[in-house]
Motif scaffolding. Sequence first.
Motif, PDB file in Angstrom:
ATOM      1  N   GLN A  45     106.366  50.878 -12.731  1.00  0.00           N
ATOM      2  CA  GLN A  45     105.225  49.946 -12.492  1.00  0.00           C
ATOM      3  C   GLN A  45     103.979  50.680 -12.188  1.00  0.00           C
ATOM      4  O   GLN A  45     102.971  50.215 -12.601  1.00  0.00           O
ATOM      5  N   SER A  46     103.955  51.709 -11.569  1.00  0.00           N
ATOM      6  CA  SER A  46     102.864  52.591 -11.428  1.00  0.00           C
ATOM      7  C   SER A  46     103.064  54.138 -11.571  1.00  0.00           C
ATOM      8  O   SER A  46     103.881  54.603 -10.631  1.00  0.00           O
ATOM      9  N   ARG A  47     102.610  54.987 -12.434  1.00  0.00           N
ATOM     10  CA  ARG A  47     102.964  56.430 -12.727  1.00  0.00           C
ATOM     11  C   ARG A  47     102.623  57.063 -11.407  1.00  0.00           C
ATOM     12  O   ARG A  47     101.225  57.263 -11.001  1.00  0.00           O
ATOM     13  N   PRO A  48     103.216  57.845 -10.641  1.00  0.00           N
ATOM     14  CA  PRO A  48     102.658  58.522  -9.303  1.00  0.00           C
ATOM     15  C   PRO A  48     102.057  59.945  -9.824  1.00  0.00           C
ATOM     16  O   PRO A  48     102.209  60.398 -11.203  1.00  0.00           O
ATOM     17  N   ASP A  49     101.424  60.576  -9.013  1.00  0.00           N
ATOM     18  CA  ASP A  49     100.665  61.902  -9.146  1.00  0.00           C
ATOM     19  C   ASP A  49     101.690  62.828  -8.765  1.00  0.00           C
ATOM     20  O   ASP A  49     101.440  64.090  -9.086  1.00  0.00           O
ATOM     21  N   LEU A  50     102.742  62.556  -7.891  1.00  0.00           N
ATOM     22  CA  LEU A  50     103.395  63.634  -7.320  1.00  0.00           C
ATOM     23  C   LEU A  50     104.629  62.612  -6.544  1.00  0.00           C
ATOM     24  O   LEU A  50     104.633  61.655  -6.383  1.00  0.00           O
ATOM     25  N   ILE A  51     106.009  63.538  -6.814  1.00  0.00           N
ATOM     26  CA  ILE A  51     107.261  62.694  -6.197  1.00  0.00           C
ATOM     27  C   ILE A  51     107.730  63.703  -5.196  1.00  0.00           C
ATOM     28  O   ILE A  51     107.998  64.821  -5.582  1.00  0.00           O
ATOM     29  N   GLY A  62     119.331  63.708  -5.923  1.00  0.00           N
ATOM     30  CA  GLY A  62     118.054  64.183  -6.139  1.00  0.00           C
ATOM     31  C   GLY A  62     118.073  65.189  -7.372  1.00  0.00           C
ATOM     32  O   GLY A  62     117.041  65.360  -7.966  1.00  0.00           O
ATOM     33  N   PHE A  63     118.901  66.112  -7.554  1.00  0.00           N
ATOM     34  CA  PHE A  63     119.041  67.018  -8.421  1.00  0.00           C
ATOM     35  C   PHE A  63     119.024  66.351  -9.698  1.00  0.00           C
ATOM     36  O   PHE A  63     118.451  66.671 -10.740  1.00  0.00           O
ATOM     37  N   GLN A  64     120.036  65.470 -10.011  1.00  0.00           N
ATOM     38  CA  GLN A  64     120.157  64.652 -11.153  1.00  0.00           C
ATOM     39  C   GLN A  64     118.834  63.786 -11.555  1.00  0.00           C
ATOM     40  O   GLN A  64     118.363  64.014 -12.725  1.00  0.00           O
ATOM     41  N   LEU A  65     118.381  63.034 -10.531  1.00  0.00           N
ATOM     42  CA  LEU A  65     117.196  62.379 -10.838  1.00  0.00           C
ATOM     43  C   LEU A  65     115.898  63.518 -11.187  1.00  0.00           C
ATOM     44  O   LEU A  65     115.227  63.040 -12.029  1.00  0.00           O
ATOM     45  N   THR A  66     115.890  64.400 -10.502  1.00  0.00           N
ATOM     46  CA  THR A  66     114.691  65.452 -10.634  1.00  0.00           C
ATOM     47  C   THR A  66     114.929  65.734 -12.317  1.00  0.00           C
ATOM     48  O   THR A  66     113.784  66.182 -13.173  1.00  0.00           O
ATOM     49  N   ARG A  67     116.086  66.387 -12.734  1.00  0.00           N
ATOM     50  CA  ARG A  67     116.353  66.728 -14.064  1.00  0.00           C
ATOM     51  C   ARG A  67     115.994  65.689 -15.129  1.00  0.00           C
ATOM     52  O   ARG A  67     115.376  65.922 -16.160  1.00  0.00           O
ATOM     53  N   GLY A  68     116.380  64.334 -14.743  1.00  0.00           N
ATOM     54  CA  GLY A  68     116.061  63.254 -15.886  1.00  0.00           C
ATOM     55  C   GLY A  68     114.577  63.088 -15.796  1.00  0.00           C
ATOM     56  O   GLY A  68     114.070  62.853 -16.751  1.00  0.00           O
ATOM     57  N   ARG A  71     112.647  65.863 -17.603  1.00  0.00           N
ATOM     58  CA  ARG A  71     112.904  65.915 -19.057  1.00  0.00           C
ATOM     59  C   ARG A  71     112.499  64.757 -19.826  1.00  0.00           C
ATOM     60  O   ARG A  71     112.577  64.611 -21.072  1.00  0.00           O
ATOM     61  N   ASP A  72     111.913  63.781 -19.010  1.00  0.00           N
ATOM     62  CA  ASP A  72     111.407  62.417 -19.781  1.00  0.00           C
ATOM     63  C   ASP A  72     109.818  62.628 -20.299  1.00  0.00           C
ATOM     64  O   ASP A  72     109.248  62.988 -19.384  1.00  0.00           O
ATOM     65  N   PRO A  73     109.533  62.545 -21.435  1.00  0.00           N
ATOM     66  CA  PRO A  73     108.133  62.755 -21.797  1.00  0.00           C
ATOM     67  C   PRO A  73     107.068  62.111 -21.058  1.00  0.00           C
ATOM     68  O   PRO A  73     106.037  62.553 -20.847  1.00  0.00           O
ATOM     69  N   ARG A  74     107.502  60.734 -20.744  1.00  0.00           N
ATOM     70  CA  ARG A  74     106.607  59.888 -19.786  1.00  0.00           C
ATOM     71  C   ARG A  74     106.209  60.433 -18.509  1.00  0.00           C
ATOM     72  O   ARG A  74     104.999  60.115 -17.943  1.00  0.00           O
ATOM     73  N   TYR A  75     106.959  61.355 -17.957  1.00  0.00           N
ATOM     74  CA  TYR A  75     106.714  61.827 -16.460  1.00  0.00           C
ATOM     75  C   TYR A  75     106.943  63.142 -16.531  1.00  0.00           C
ATOM     76  O   TYR A  75     106.777  63.631 -15.414  1.00  0.00           O
ATOM     77  N   ALA A  76     106.916  63.970 -17.631  1.00  0.00           N
ATOM     78  CA  ALA A  76     107.327  65.684 -17.450  1.00  0.00           C
ATOM     79  C   ALA A  76     106.180  66.170 -16.644  1.00  0.00           C
ATOM     80  O   ALA A  76     106.294  67.205 -16.132  1.00  0.00           O
ATOM     81  N   GLY A  77     104.834  65.579 -16.792  1.00  0.00           N
ATOM     82  CA  GLY A  77     103.903  66.324 -15.973  1.00  0.00           C
ATOM     83  C   GLY A  77     103.487  65.794 -14.634  1.00  0.00           C
ATOM     84  O   GLY A  77     102.850  66.358 -13.912  1.00  0.00           O
ATOM     85  N   ALA A 100     112.071  70.920 -10.276  1.00  0.00           N
ATOM     86  CA  ALA A 100     110.877  70.923  -9.163  1.00  0.00           C
ATOM     87  C   ALA A 100     109.987  71.968  -9.313  1.00  0.00           C
ATOM     88  O   ALA A 100     110.249  72.958  -9.669  1.00  0.00           O
ATOM     89  N   ARG A 101     108.814  71.717  -8.773  1.00  0.00           N
ATOM     90  CA  ARG A 101     107.819  72.390  -8.739  1.00  0.00           C
ATOM     91  C   ARG A 101     107.700  73.181  -7.239  1.00  0.00           C
ATOM     92  O   ARG A 101     107.305  74.530  -7.232  1.00  0.00           O
ATOM     93  N   ASP A 102     108.424  72.593  -6.278  1.00  0.00           N
ATOM     94  CA  ASP A 102     108.326  73.157  -5.107  1.00  0.00           C
ATOM     95  C   ASP A 102     109.446  72.713  -4.371  1.00  0.00           C
ATOM     96  O   ASP A 102     110.105  71.737  -4.688  1.00  0.00           O
ATOM     97  N   TYR A 103     109.761  73.157  -3.152  1.00  0.00           N
ATOM     98  CA  TYR A 103     110.986  72.842  -2.312  1.00  0.00           C
ATOM     99  C   TYR A 103     110.675  73.113  -0.786  1.00  0.00           C
ATOM    100  O   TYR A 103     110.081  74.206  -0.233  1.00  0.00           O
ATOM    101  N   VAL A 104     110.879  72.011   0.059  1.00  0.00           N
ATOM    102  CA  VAL A 104     110.790  71.862   1.512  1.00  0.00           C
ATOM    103  C   VAL A 104     111.977  71.425   2.194  1.00  0.00           C
ATOM    104  O   VAL A 104     112.587  70.774   1.493  1.00  0.00           O
ATOM    105  N   THR A 105     112.090  72.078   3.257  1.00  0.00           N
ATOM    106  CA  THR A 105     113.359  71.640   4.047  1.00  0.00           C
ATOM    107  C   THR A 105     112.874  70.681   5.083  1.00  0.00           C
ATOM    108  O   THR A 105     111.883  71.033   5.757  1.00  0.00           O
TER     109      THR A 105
END
Length: 121
Positions: A45-51, A62-68, A71-77, A100-105
Amino acid sequence: MPIRNVLIVDDSKTELLYLGDMLRKAGYTVVTAENGEDALRRMEQSRPDLILMDVVMPGQNGFQLTRGISRDPRYAGVPIIMCTSKNQETDRVWGMRQGARDYVTKPVDQAELLGKIKALG
């Protein structure tokens, strides 16, 4: 590209409210999703700038979703920050290997998260 629109993916309504409120007060537009399927629908619906991605969720984690997503060309950036209670170094390494680009707990430190978001923007 500056980060304005953030998608928060977490199955906890409390976390969605807490993180959403924090980010809105910092000037971001926030969309939330409670699972992987919902997250993908929101992204179409709306491409986010960050997830911001939780790890432990029903269905696709979340690991599986992040991987998907990474690797999706539409959202790889679209950068992903894992935002999870899983605080082992192996979890952090695995999350980064999934794209993932970063990780917070959790509990999330507001200054830390906002600093990481600013660094990505």
